[in-house]
Scaffold this motif. Structure first.
Motif, PDB file in Angstrom:
ATOM      1  N   LYS A   1       9.062  -4.802  23.838  1.00 37.23           N
ATOM      2  CA  LYS A   1       8.236  -5.860  24.410  1.00 37.23           C
ATOM      3  C   LYS A   1       8.278  -5.726  25.921  1.00 37.23           C
ATOM      4  O   LYS A   1       9.275  -5.280  26.489  1.00 37.23           O
ATOM      5  CB  LYS A   1       8.771  -7.230  23.976  1.00 37.23           C
TER       6      LYS A   1
ATOM      7  N   GLU B   1      14.020  -3.913  24.104  1.00 36.69           N
ATOM      8  CA  GLU B   1      13.930  -3.739  22.656  1.00 36.69           C
ATOM      9  C   GLU B   1      14.121  -5.074  21.943  1.00 36.69           C
ATOM     10  O   GLU B   1      15.002  -5.860  22.304  1.00 36.69           O
ATOM     11  CB  GLU B   1      15.011  -2.755  22.192  1.00 36.69           C
ATOM     12  N   VAL B   2      13.271  -5.300  20.964  1.00 35.57           N
ATOM     13  CA  VAL B   2      13.342  -6.516  20.160  1.00 35.57           C
ATOM     14  C   VAL B   2      14.091  -6.196  18.870  1.00 35.57           C
ATOM     15  O   VAL B   2      13.790  -5.217  18.200  1.00 35.57           O
ATOM     16  CB  VAL B   2      11.927  -7.049  19.826  1.00 35.57           C
TER      17      VAL B   2
END
Length: 66
Positions: free
Chosen positions: A5, A64-65
């Protein structure tokens, strides 16, 4: 496969654009985990009495999700 994201962050510094960028990342890291990169999208500055008064950056931070 990782899901990434991107958020946009504005920051300023009286020292330099590099310092403003560092401040943006440090502040974002307080609430966002797994930061992977920062992209300086835009730089600007304010001027007072003929000298640069404040450095400003608009950065995109990728993380990073989970």
């Amino acid at each position: 496969m990782a899901i990434l994201k991107v958020i946009e962050v504005l920051a300023n510094s009286s020292k330099s654009w590099e310092d403003a960028t560092n401040k943006a990342v440090e502040q974002a890291a307080k609430s966002v985990k797994h930061i992977r990169s920062v992209y300086v999208n835009e730089q600007s500055a304010t001027v007072k009495d003929g000298k640069v008064d404040e450095y400003r950056v608009n950065v995109k931070i990728t993380f990073e999700v989970n």
